[in-house]
Design an enzyme around this catalytic site. Structure first.
Site, PDB file in Angstrom:
ATOM      1  N   ASN A 197       0.851  -1.190   0.000  1.00 35.82           N
ATOM      2  CA  ASN A 197       0.000   0.000   0.000  1.00 35.82           C
ATOM      3  C   ASN A 197       0.893   1.249   0.000  1.00 35.82           C
ATOM      4  OD1 ASN A 197      -1.392   2.290   1.128  1.00 35.82           O
ATOM      5  ND2 ASN A 197      -3.089   0.935   1.601  1.00 35.82           N
ATOM      6  N   ASP A 225      -0.154   4.498  -0.025  1.00 41.71           N
ATOM      7  CA  ASP A 225      -0.861   5.718   0.409  1.00 41.71           C
ATOM      8  C   ASP A 225       0.054   6.723   1.088  1.00 41.71           C
ATOM      9  OD1 ASP A 225      -3.172   4.481  -0.399  1.00 41.71           O
ATOM     10  OD2 ASP A 225      -3.939   4.113   1.625  1.00 41.71           O
ATOM     11  N   HIS A 226       0.957   6.213   1.948  1.00 38.62           N
ATOM     12  CA  HIS A 226       1.691   7.160   2.800  1.00 38.62           C
ATOM     13  C   HIS A 226       2.870   7.824   2.102  1.00 38.62           C
ATOM     14  CE1 HIS A 226      -1.200   6.536   5.772  1.00 38.62           C
ATOM     15  NE2 HIS A 226      -0.957   5.239   5.850  1.00 38.62           N
ATOM     16  N   HIS A 231      -5.684   3.499  -1.464  1.00 36.88           N
ATOM     17  CA  HIS A 231      -6.996   3.804  -0.896  1.00 36.88           C
ATOM     18  C   HIS A 231      -7.371   5.223  -1.315  1.00 36.88           C
ATOM     19  CE1 HIS A 231      -9.580   3.900   3.072  1.00 36.88           C
ATOM     20  NE2 HIS A 231     -10.281   4.211   2.004  1.00 36.88           N
ATOM     21  N   ARG A 255      -9.540   7.941  -0.658  1.00 39.50           N
ATOM     22  CA  ARG A 255     -10.480   8.298   0.405  1.00 39.50           C
ATOM     23  C   ARG A 255     -11.367   9.440  -0.057  1.00 39.50           C
ATOM     24  NH1 ARG A 255      -8.650   6.151   5.703  1.00 39.50           N
ATOM     25  NH2 ARG A 255     -10.414   7.304   6.509  1.00 39.50           N
ATOM     26  N   ARG A 268      -7.209  12.627   1.346  1.00 41.73           N
ATOM     27  CA  ARG A 268      -6.127  13.089   2.219  1.00 41.73           C
ATOM     28  C   ARG A 268      -4.750  12.613   1.743  1.00 41.73           C
ATOM     29  NH1 ARG A 268      -7.435   9.696   7.666  1.00 41.73           N
ATOM     30  NH2 ARG A 268      -9.435  10.693   7.322  1.00 41.73           N
ATOM     31  N   HIS A 269      -4.690  11.520   0.997  1.00 38.10           N
ATOM     32  CA  HIS A 269      -3.376  11.109   0.461  1.00 38.10           C
ATOM     33  C   HIS A 269      -3.455  10.857  -1.046  1.00 38.10           C
ATOM     34  CE1 HIS A 269      -5.152   7.317   1.712  1.00 38.10           C
ATOM     35  NE2 HIS A 269      -4.801   7.445   2.975  1.00 38.10           N
ATOM     36  N   GLU A 288      -8.665   0.179  -2.716  1.00 35.98           N
ATOM     37  CA  GLU A 288      -9.468   0.198  -1.485  1.00 35.98           C
ATOM     38  C   GLU A 288     -10.380   1.410  -1.529  1.00 35.98           C
ATOM     39  OE1 GLU A 288      -7.194   0.537   2.035  1.00 35.98           O
ATOM     40  OE2 GLU A 288      -6.022  -1.220   1.600  1.00 35.98           O
ATOM     41  N   THR A 334      -6.958   6.082  10.384  1.00 39.27           N
ATOM     42  CA  THR A 334      -6.831   5.076   9.336  1.00 39.27           C
ATOM     43  C   THR A 334      -8.091   4.226   9.414  1.00 39.27           C
ATOM     44  OG1 THR A 334      -5.487   3.233   8.517  1.00 39.27           O
ATOM     45  CG2 THR A 334      -5.478   3.576  10.896  1.00 39.27           C
ATOM     46  N   THR A 335      -8.178   3.170   8.596  1.00 40.46           N
ATOM     47  CA  THR A 335      -9.370   2.323   8.654  1.00 40.46           C
ATOM     48  C   THR A 335      -9.357   1.581   9.989  1.00 40.46           C
ATOM     49  OG1 THR A 335      -9.014   2.021   6.300  1.00 40.46           O
ATOM     50  CG2 THR A 335     -10.660   0.618   7.325  1.00 40.46           C
ATOM     51  N   GLU A 380     -10.581  -9.754   3.184  1.00 38.96           N
ATOM     52  CA  GLU A 380      -9.298  -9.380   3.770  1.00 38.96           C
ATOM     53  C   GLU A 380      -9.529  -9.296   5.273  1.00 38.96           C
ATOM     54  OE1 GLU A 380      -6.991  -6.228   2.007  1.00 38.96           O
ATOM     55  OE2 GLU A 380      -6.044  -5.784   3.935  1.00 38.96           O
ATOM     56  N   HIS A 386      -3.416  -4.853   7.698  1.00 41.51           N
ATOM     57  CA  HIS A 386      -3.576  -3.703   8.589  1.00 41.51           C
ATOM     58  C   HIS A 386      -2.697  -3.843   9.821  1.00 41.51           C
ATOM     59  CE1 HIS A 386      -5.136  -0.106  10.358  1.00 41.51           C
ATOM     60  NE2 HIS A 386      -5.753   0.127   9.214  1.00 41.51           N
TER      61      HIS A 386
HETATM   62  N1  PXP Z   1      -5.645  -3.381   4.170  1.00 39.93           N
HETATM   63  C1  PXP Z   1      -6.646  -2.488   4.289  1.00 39.93           C
HETATM   64  C2  PXP Z   1      -8.013  -2.916   3.929  1.00 39.93           C
HETATM   65  C3  PXP Z   1      -6.400  -1.166   4.709  1.00 39.93           C
HETATM   66  O1  PXP Z   1      -7.412  -0.287   4.822  1.00 39.93           O
HETATM   67  C4  PXP Z   1      -5.071  -0.788   4.978  1.00 39.93           C
HETATM   68  C5  PXP Z   1      -4.775   0.627   5.360  1.00 39.93           C
HETATM   69  O2  PXP Z   1      -5.072   1.471   4.296  1.00 39.93           O
HETATM   70  C6  PXP Z   1      -4.053  -1.749   4.836  1.00 39.93           C
HETATM   71  C7  PXP Z   1      -4.368  -3.055   4.446  1.00 39.93           C
HETATM   72  C8  PXP Z   1      -2.631  -1.436   5.110  1.00 39.93           C
HETATM   73  O3  PXP Z   1      -2.488  -1.176   6.462  1.00 39.93           O
HETATM   74  P1  PXP Z   1      -1.099  -0.647   7.027  1.00 39.93           P
HETATM   75  O4  PXP Z   1      -0.834   0.674   6.368  1.00 39.93           O
HETATM   76  O5  PXP Z   1      -1.334  -0.542   8.501  1.00 39.93           O
HETATM   77  O6  PXP Z   1      -0.058  -1.673   6.649  1.00 39.93           O
END
Ligand code: PXP
Length: 237
Positions: free
Chosen positions: A7, A9-10, A43, A45, A49-50, A70, A100-101, A151, A191
């Site tokens: 992922n 996103d960050h 993701h 959103r 935000r990202h 996502e 976060t989620t 998931e 997650h």
């Molecule tokens: N899976 C899902 C469904 C998520 O929402 C996220 C966070 O966006 C992740 C995996 C990844 O989580 P993390 O960034 O904590 O590794």
């Protein structure tokens, strides 16, 4: 052996903190693929935000592995998914104020609306995964609602403070996996997974894919920091 979806996103979070053009999550996705990851997760959103719409469009054109989008099951996001056509959509709950989620989808409570969303995505040829807590009733409901995959939310296991609490949360995941392996569902997990806690989850052979973001991007900052400083010193001197 589980596949790894990364992922990104960050990477976008760091960029959005300054409103500049770097670091670009599109470039990050290319590097992630070069390093051998099996897929890219992002993701989009509601509050952007990202990841931005532009990121998603370019990622769709450049990703050579698999794009896992996502998103919340909203009208806007379903339309975006139907035009973007990711390899898979993962439906997640989303509240504006959360960091976060924070929890899995309540498939039982939102069964009718999720069913409609899944049917629309299927019509567009897009398989759907549901991000759920490790609970048997949510797994059963995921199969009944027509999902292709689940998931399993590993966040509570990852957040557990004591060994006993960790064992308790791990057992919930193992029970959920046992239940899901009797259903017609592919099994992913994610997650909160990091370099310390991933191993016990990776050992569960029924889990076909792990989706990991924050810890990998956080580590990249540290393992890349010395080189980044050296490059700046070379420019200054
Ligand atoms: N899976 C899902 C469904 C998520 O929402 C996220 C966070 O966006 C992740 C995996 C990844 O989580 P993390 O960034 O904590 O590794």
């Amino acid at each position: 052996m589980a596949r790894l979806g990364v992922n990104i996103d960050h990477v976008a979070t760091v960029r959005q903190a300054r409103g500049v053009m770097y670091p670009d999550p599109v470039i990050a996705a290319g590097l992630v693929e070069l390093a051998g990851a099996d897929g890219i997760v992002c993701h989009l959103r509601e509050d952007r935000r990202h990841i931005q719409d532009r990121d998603l469009q370019i990622l769709r054109q450049t990703i050579q592995t698999r794009l896992n989008l996502e998103m919340a099951a909203t009208e806007e996001m379903i339309r975006i998914a139907l035009t973007t056509k990711p390899e898979i959509v993962t439906l997640v709950p989303e509240k504006r104020e959360e960091l976060t989620t924070e929890g899995g989808l309540d498939v039982i409570k939102f069964f009718p609306s999720l069913k409609k969303a899944i049917q629309r995505l299927h019509k567009g040829g897009i398989p759907v995964s549901l991000f759920i807590d490790p609970q048997k009733n949510q797994i059963k409901a995921s199969e009944e609602v027509g999902a292709d995959a689940i998931e399993i939310h590993t966040g509570h296991y990852c957040d557990a403070k004591t060994p006993a609490e960790k064992d308790k949360e791990l057992k919930k995941i193992l029970d959920a996996v046992a239940e899901a392996s009797h259903c017609n569902l592919q099994i992913a997990a994610g997650h909160g997974l990091n370099y310390v806690n991933v191993q016990r989850i990776a050992e569960i052979k029924e889990i076909e894919e792990l989706n990991i973001g924050h810890s990998i991007i956080a580590r990249a900052v540290l393992v890349g920091l010395k080189q980044a400083v050296r490059e700046m010193i070379a420019l200054i001197r």
